[in-house]
Write a protein that holds these residues in place. Sequence first.
Motif, PDB file in Angstrom:
ATOM      1  N   ARG A   1      -3.644 -11.359   4.117  1.00  0.00           N
ATOM      2  CA  ARG A   1      -2.719 -11.109   5.238  1.00  0.00           C
ATOM      3  C   ARG A   1      -2.768 -12.257   6.247  1.00  0.00           C
ATOM      4  O   ARG A   1      -1.733 -12.737   6.700  1.00  0.00           O
ATOM      5  CB  ARG A   1      -3.051  -9.772   5.923  1.00  0.00           C
ATOM      6  CG  ARG A   1      -2.115  -9.497   7.085  1.00  0.00           C
ATOM      7  CD  ARG A   1      -2.028  -8.068   7.540  1.00  0.00           C
ATOM      8  NE  ARG A   1      -3.077  -7.200   7.097  1.00  0.00           N
ATOM      9  CZ  ARG A   1      -4.232  -7.035   7.725  1.00  0.00           C
ATOM     10  NH1 ARG A   1      -4.495  -7.727   8.822  1.00  0.00           N
ATOM     11  NH2 ARG A   1      -5.119  -6.180   7.260  1.00  0.00           N
TER      12      ARG A   1
ATOM     13  N   SER B   1     -12.030  -3.446  -0.124  1.00  0.00           N
ATOM     14  CA  SER B   1     -10.569  -3.561  -0.058  1.00  0.00           C
ATOM     15  C   SER B   1     -10.102  -4.380   1.142  1.00  0.00           C
ATOM     16  O   SER B   1      -9.202  -5.222   1.025  1.00  0.00           O
ATOM     17  CB  SER B   1      -9.946  -2.167  -0.007  1.00  0.00           C
ATOM     18  OG  SER B   1     -10.683  -1.350   0.861  1.00  0.00           O
ATOM     19  N   CYS B   2     -10.721  -4.168   2.308  1.00  0.00           N
ATOM     20  CA  CYS B   2     -10.264  -4.850   3.529  1.00  0.00           C
ATOM     21  C   CYS B   2     -10.489  -6.354   3.458  1.00  0.00           C
ATOM     22  O   CYS B   2      -9.817  -7.111   4.159  1.00  0.00           O
ATOM     23  CB  CYS B   2     -10.958  -4.282   4.764  1.00  0.00           C
ATOM     24  SG  CYS B   2     -10.588  -2.552   5.005  1.00  0.00           S
TER      25      CYS B   2
ATOM     26  N   CYS C   1      -7.418  -7.615   1.593  1.00  0.00           N
ATOM     27  CA  CYS C   1      -6.268  -7.364   2.458  1.00  0.00           C
ATOM     28  C   CYS C   1      -6.255  -8.341   3.634  1.00  0.00           C
ATOM     29  O   CYS C   1      -5.255  -8.997   3.906  1.00  0.00           O
ATOM     30  CB  CYS C   1      -6.342  -5.927   2.959  1.00  0.00           C
ATOM     31  SG  CYS C   1      -4.942  -5.433   3.939  1.00  0.00           S
TER      32      CYS C   1
ATOM     33  N   ILE D   1       0.888  -1.168   0.000  1.00  0.00           N
ATOM     34  CA  ILE D   1       0.000   0.000   0.000  1.00  0.00           C
ATOM     35  C   ILE D   1       0.925   1.217   0.000  1.00  0.00           C
ATOM     36  O   ILE D   1       1.527   1.569   1.024  1.00  0.00           O
ATOM     37  CB  ILE D   1      -0.927   0.012   1.239  1.00  0.00           C
ATOM     38  CG1 ILE D   1      -1.721  -1.300   1.341  1.00  0.00           C
ATOM     39  CG2 ILE D   1      -1.876   1.219   1.207  1.00  0.00           C
ATOM     40  CD1 ILE D   1      -2.531  -1.451   2.638  1.00  0.00           C
TER      41      ILE D   1
ATOM     42  N   TYR E   1      -7.280   3.086   2.475  1.00  0.00           N
ATOM     43  CA  TYR E   1      -8.513   2.359   2.149  1.00  0.00           C
ATOM     44  C   TYR E   1      -9.498   2.279   3.316  1.00  0.00           C
ATOM     45  O   TYR E   1     -10.574   1.721   3.175  1.00  0.00           O
ATOM     46  CB  TYR E   1      -8.182   0.933   1.684  1.00  0.00           C
ATOM     47  CG  TYR E   1      -7.285   0.896   0.470  1.00  0.00           C
ATOM     48  CD1 TYR E   1      -7.722   1.404  -0.758  1.00  0.00           C
ATOM     49  CD2 TYR E   1      -5.997   0.384   0.545  1.00  0.00           C
ATOM     50  CE1 TYR E   1      -6.895   1.392  -1.870  1.00  0.00           C
ATOM     51  CE2 TYR E   1      -5.164   0.365  -0.572  1.00  0.00           C
ATOM     52  CZ  TYR E   1      -5.621   0.867  -1.761  1.00  0.00           C
ATOM     53  OH  TYR E   1      -4.801   0.850  -2.865  1.00  0.00           O
ATOM     54  N   THR E   2      -9.116   2.817   4.480  1.00  0.00           N
ATOM     55  CA  THR E   2      -9.969   2.706   5.670  1.00  0.00           C
ATOM     56  C   THR E   2     -11.391   3.197   5.417  1.00  0.00           C
ATOM     57  O   THR E   2     -12.362   2.569   5.847  1.00  0.00           O
ATOM     58  CB  THR E   2      -9.382   3.541   6.840  1.00  0.00           C
ATOM     59  OG1 THR E   2      -8.019   3.190   6.984  1.00  0.00           O
ATOM     60  CG2 THR E   2     -10.106   3.285   8.142  1.00  0.00           C
TER      61      THR E   2
ATOM     62  N   CYS F   1      -4.356   3.965   6.903  1.00  0.00           N
ATOM     63  CA  CYS F   1      -4.449   3.306   5.602  1.00  0.00           C
ATOM     64  C   CYS F   1      -5.405   4.079   4.691  1.00  0.00           C
ATOM     65  O   CYS F   1      -6.501   4.452   5.108  1.00  0.00           O
ATOM     66  CB  CYS F   1      -4.950   1.874   5.788  1.00  0.00           C
ATOM     67  SG  CYS F   1      -5.294   1.050   4.234  1.00  0.00           S
TER      68      CYS F   1
HETATM   69 FE1  SF4 Z   1      -5.866  -3.579   4.895  1.00  0.00          FE
HETATM   70 FE2  SF4 Z   1      -6.065  -0.950   5.001  1.00  0.00          FE
HETATM   71 FE3  SF4 Z   1      -8.278  -2.445   5.227  1.00  0.00          FE
HETATM   72 FE4  SF4 Z   1      -6.494  -2.398   7.218  1.00  0.00          FE
HETATM   73  S1  SF4 Z   1      -7.750  -0.659   6.487  1.00  0.00           S
HETATM   74  S2  SF4 Z   1      -7.482  -4.206   6.354  1.00  0.00           S
HETATM   75  S3  SF4 Z   1      -4.541  -2.208   6.070  1.00  0.00           S
HETATM   76  S4  SF4 Z   1      -6.943  -2.270   3.415  1.00  0.00           S
END
Ligand code: SF4
Length: 303
Positions: free
Chosen positions: A143, A135-136, A139, A88, A229-230, A227
């Motif tokens: 992750r 997005s999360c 991610c 990111i 994308y939050t 982040c």
């Molecule tokens: Fe991933 Fe950002 Fe979502 Fe956290 S806020 S899960 S780092 S995309």
Amino acid sequence: MKCDKCNREAVIYQKYSGMHLCSLHEIADVERKIKRRMRKERMAKPGDHIAVAMSGGKDSAVTLSILIDTFTTRSNIKFSAITVDEGIEGYRNESIPFAKELCDRLGVPHYVVSFKEEIGHTLDDILSRERKEASCTYCGVFRRTLLNRKAREIGANKLATGHNLDDEAQVVLLNVMNGDVERLARLRPSRAQEGLIPRIKPLIDVPEKEIALYAFLKKLPFYMGECPYTSESFRGEIKDMLNDFEARHPGTKYSVLSGFENMIDCLKEKYPQVPLAKCEVCGEPGIQGVCQACKLKKRVRID
Ligand code: SF4
């Protein structure tokens, strides 16, 4: 304002407890809550190798620091740190040096695994493609897979994450609002599953604000950026809602957590833990034939 426990200047007013605390008593209070949770859930025992999921932010910095402080005299507990570089731009590349600095300071081996190397694409790249999920979701799923795989590779038998009270209350509400009660039951697994490193969450009794204050008072290096994308996430809305409730009804976050913990035995009875199988594609543990990570890869055409 003066501290309610001594005569020093207060650094925080805990609305939920009605206490003003100075820096020393706030540090002691945070450590007491974390150690109580670790004892309650028997999170560490001699012979353990605990890998800490290290983002470079305040939560993981406090997790690693407290674990090291607590078990420093017990040389038979080993610690490592794993950072996942999702790719990111302007965020993770900024936070990794903080993770490295703390690990160097504490003498903890630090491993970095990246989406780019392990999946072939950065998160920025994946999210630029046509996609259905938030997005999360991408991610979080990738992750978790990489953290688990790396923890297993380095021989860790536990994976510590920096989830704080706010995170835990948000996840509980998120699952309730999604109507996903089975997933709620899975938040507290009954037993370890083959291939899946059991997770421990020592910080869940401490509000996020106090984790930040603790990290600041203890002069821990940590990254403060957010982040990009939050704002896309449903969870972000739940976070705002919970903060609003907490401001008007102090103690709400603790109530959400304790309400959930009071229900957990009933939930586990209704939704018993299903044995995991190996993913037909990658061999990682998963609930169905093909794991969530491989399904997501297929959906964004990166398999
Ligand atoms: Fe991933 Fe950002 Fe979502 Fe956290 S806020 S899960 S780092 S995309």
